[in-house]
Design a protein around this motif. Structure first.
Motif, PDB file in Angstrom:
ATOM      1  N   VAL A  17       0.813  -1.212   0.000  1.00 19.90           N
ATOM      2  CA  VAL A  17       0.000   0.000   0.000  1.00 19.90           C
ATOM      3  C   VAL A  17       0.851   1.268   0.000  1.00 19.90           C
ATOM      4  CG1 VAL A  17      -0.270   0.150   2.525  1.00 19.90           C
ATOM      5  CG2 VAL A  17      -2.075   1.023   0.992  1.00 19.90           C
ATOM      6  N   ILE A  18       2.028   1.254   0.643  1.00 22.19           N
ATOM      7  CA  ILE A  18       2.885   2.444   0.628  1.00 22.19           C
ATOM      8  C   ILE A  18       3.406   2.707  -0.782  1.00 22.19           C
ATOM      9  CG2 ILE A  18       5.030   3.448   1.474  1.00 22.19           C
ATOM     10  CD1 ILE A  18       3.083   3.461   3.663  1.00 22.19           C
ATOM     11  N   GLY A  19       3.899   1.667  -1.460  1.00 20.43           N
ATOM     12  CA  GLY A  19       4.394   1.846  -2.815  1.00 20.43           C
ATOM     13  C   GLY A  19       3.309   2.302  -3.772  1.00 20.43           C
ATOM     14  N   VAL A  20       2.127   1.677  -3.687  1.00 23.95           N
ATOM     15  CA  VAL A  20       1.033   2.024  -4.583  1.00 23.95           C
ATOM     16  C   VAL A  20       0.558   3.449  -4.318  1.00 23.95           C
ATOM     17  CG1 VAL A  20      -1.361   1.482  -5.168  1.00 23.95           C
ATOM     18  CG2 VAL A  20       0.319  -0.356  -4.945  1.00 23.95           C
ATOM     19  N   ARG A  67       0.488  10.352  12.148  1.00 24.64           N
ATOM     20  CA  ARG A  67      -0.608   9.379  12.141  1.00 24.64           C
ATOM     21  C   ARG A  67      -1.964  10.084  12.109  1.00 24.64           C
ATOM     22  NH1 ARG A  67       1.312   3.930  14.445  1.00 24.64           N
ATOM     23  NH2 ARG A  67      -0.889   3.495  14.789  1.00 24.64           N
ATOM     24  N   MET A  68      -2.102  11.179  12.837  1.00 18.06           N
ATOM     25  CA  MET A  68      -3.361  11.907  12.810  1.00 18.06           C
ATOM     26  C   MET A  68      -3.631  12.482  11.422  1.00 18.06           C
ATOM     27  SD  MET A  68      -4.728  11.422  15.703  1.00 18.06           S
ATOM     28  CE  MET A  68      -6.095  12.582  15.637  1.00 18.06           C
ATOM     29  N   ALA A  69      -2.575  12.946  10.749  1.00 16.89           N
ATOM     30  CA  ALA A  69      -2.743  13.404   9.366  1.00 16.89           C
ATOM     31  C   ALA A  69      -3.141  12.235   8.471  1.00 16.89           C
ATOM     32  CB  ALA A  69      -1.449  14.046   8.860  1.00 16.89           C
ATOM     33  N   ILE A 346      -1.040   9.403   3.624  1.00 15.09           N
ATOM     34  CA  ILE A 346      -0.241  10.592   3.895  1.00 15.09           C
ATOM     35  C   ILE A 346       1.222  10.363   3.534  1.00 15.09           C
ATOM     36  CG2 ILE A 346       0.217  10.068   6.337  1.00 15.09           C
ATOM     37  CD1 ILE A 346      -0.440  13.535   4.802  1.00 15.09           C
ATOM     38  N   ALA A 347       1.740   9.168   3.762  1.00 15.40           N
ATOM     39  CA  ALA A 347       3.127   8.886   3.412  1.00 15.40           C
ATOM     40  C   ALA A 347       3.331   8.984   1.910  1.00 15.40           C
ATOM     41  CB  ALA A 347       3.529   7.492   3.906  1.00 15.40           C
ATOM     42  N   GLY A 348       2.426   8.397   1.132  1.00  9.43           N
ATOM     43  CA  GLY A 348       2.527   8.503  -0.311  1.00  9.43           C
ATOM     44  C   GLY A 348       2.487   9.940  -0.777  1.00  9.43           C
TER      45      GLY A 348
END
Length: 374
Positions: A17-20, A67-69, A346-348
């Motif tokens: 999911v992070i990569g996608v 995490r909240m974001a 949010i990380a993506g």
């Protein structure tokens, strides 16, 4: 950190999911993207994650804010289609094994201190708050967090990949283990056994628990604390569970199709790895986990395993996320975190922003890979 001005083509390694998510955000920003996966999409940790959306308990202020974001982005996605069964906000219930409620009370007080929505509940009151639970199995004092939720990551990945295709992304699945190509000290592309070479102006390494291994040949050290874990998904049964439960012997959440997903960590000592590197666990241990989960549910239904999957759960060595460009290899970025579900969107977004603009994002300042070199 060297600036990477508007890269034309970005290669993303990792079909979780992070990569996608990162690939889709890059496409939204106008980049050309090739997504490279060792196996199939969601074939790693994203296919066996409890995927509880939360920022409960104690962690650094920076991690909590991120995490909240992350939860905020899920609420935006949820609002677009509230009935979808793979993303819901039904709250979370937590208790520990201390028996006197001291840890639950301490957790609640900490959460309240920074305005995280938190309530102490008892077996007598929980039934009026969230359905489907067996009050007799609950602790005398539990924490209820109404703002928490859950997501089925394989469904989310399917949702994001539909946009990936519409925007012209290129998927190269089942490529085998990928390596980053470095030329003149800078990331220049990716090579993999079934892929050959893909040239790129920037590379994102988002391989879950394998991320430290992929960047190690580049002279970059990232400590890896990833344990082996399991997710069990039941066969469908009649239930109205809405909340995620985190309890001493079983963690459960609703799952699409009238099923529930179950995990924990007490069974890890029973997991074995064979000479080929495959993991297995005795079926009676799976049955014991199902029994523990059944005790938590109204009517203590007889749960049957529809499937179970084992593998590494991505956790950096110090527990904090690892995001950003490698100083030793400009143009190569990492995205490695335990809270892959909560942080996925949010990380993506933020990693893609760093790649496109060449500017470090302040919310990722404490999560840089170089901290492990100290």
């Amino acid at each position: 950190m060297p600036e990477n001005q508007n890269p034309r083509h970005v290669a993303v390694i990792g079909g979780g999911v992070i990569g996608v998510s990162t690939a889709v955000h890059l496409l939204r920003s106008g980049a050309e993207v090739t997504l490279i996966t060792e196996g199939g999409l969601a074939s790693g940790a994203s296919g066996r994650s409890l995927s509880w959306l939360n920022s409960a308990g104690t962690r650094s202020d920076e991690y909590h804010a991120l995490r909240m974001a992350g939860i905020d982005r899920y609420r935006t996605l949820f609002a677009q289609d509230p009935p979808r069964e793979w993303l819901q906000f039904g709250g979370g219930v937590y208790w520990d094994s201390d028996g006197d409620g001291a840890s639950a009370t301490a957790r609640h007080e900490h959460e309240r201190s920074h305005a995280y929505d938190s309530h102490l509940v008892s077996p007598d009151t929980i039934g009026g708050i969230t359905p489907g639970l067996n009050a007799e199995a609950l602790a005398e004092t539990s924490v209820y967090n109404p703002g928490e939720g859950w997501v089925s990551l394989p469904h989310l990945i399917d949702h994001l990949m539909a946009e990936f295709a519409r925007r012209g992304g290129v998927l190269r699945a089942h490529a085998g283990r990928a390596e980053v190509i470095v030329e003149e000290g800078r990331a220049a592309g990716v090579t993999a056994p079934a892929l050959g070479t893909v040239r790129a102006d920037a590379v994102i390494v988002a391989c879950g628990a394998q991320t430290p291994d992929v960047v190690a040949p580049l002279g970059v050290r990232i400590d890896n604390g990833s344990p082996v874990s399991m997710l069990v998904v039941t066969e469908p049964f009649d239930n109205d569970v809405r909340a995620v439960l985190n309890t001493p012997r079983a963690a459960i959440r609703p799952n699409p199709g009238g099923t529930i997903a179950i995990d924990h960590d007490w069974y890890e000592e029973h997991i074995v790895r064979d000479a080929a590197g495959d993991y297995s666990i005795p079926e009676p241990v799976v049955d014991e986990l199902l029994e523990e989960a059944s005790r938590l549910l109204a009517g203590t239904p007889k749960l049957k395993a529809g499937s179970w999957k084992l593998g590494l759960k991505p956790i950096p060595g110090d527990g904090e996320p690892v995001f950003g460009e490698l100083r030793k290899v400009p143009g190569c970025y990492t995205a490695f975190t335990h809270s892959g579900a909560t942080l996925a969107l949010i990380a993506g977004e933020l990693v893609a922003d760093e790649v496109i603009t060449g500017r470090p994002h302040p919310m990722l300042a404490t999560f840089r890979p170089e901290r492990f070199e100290a």
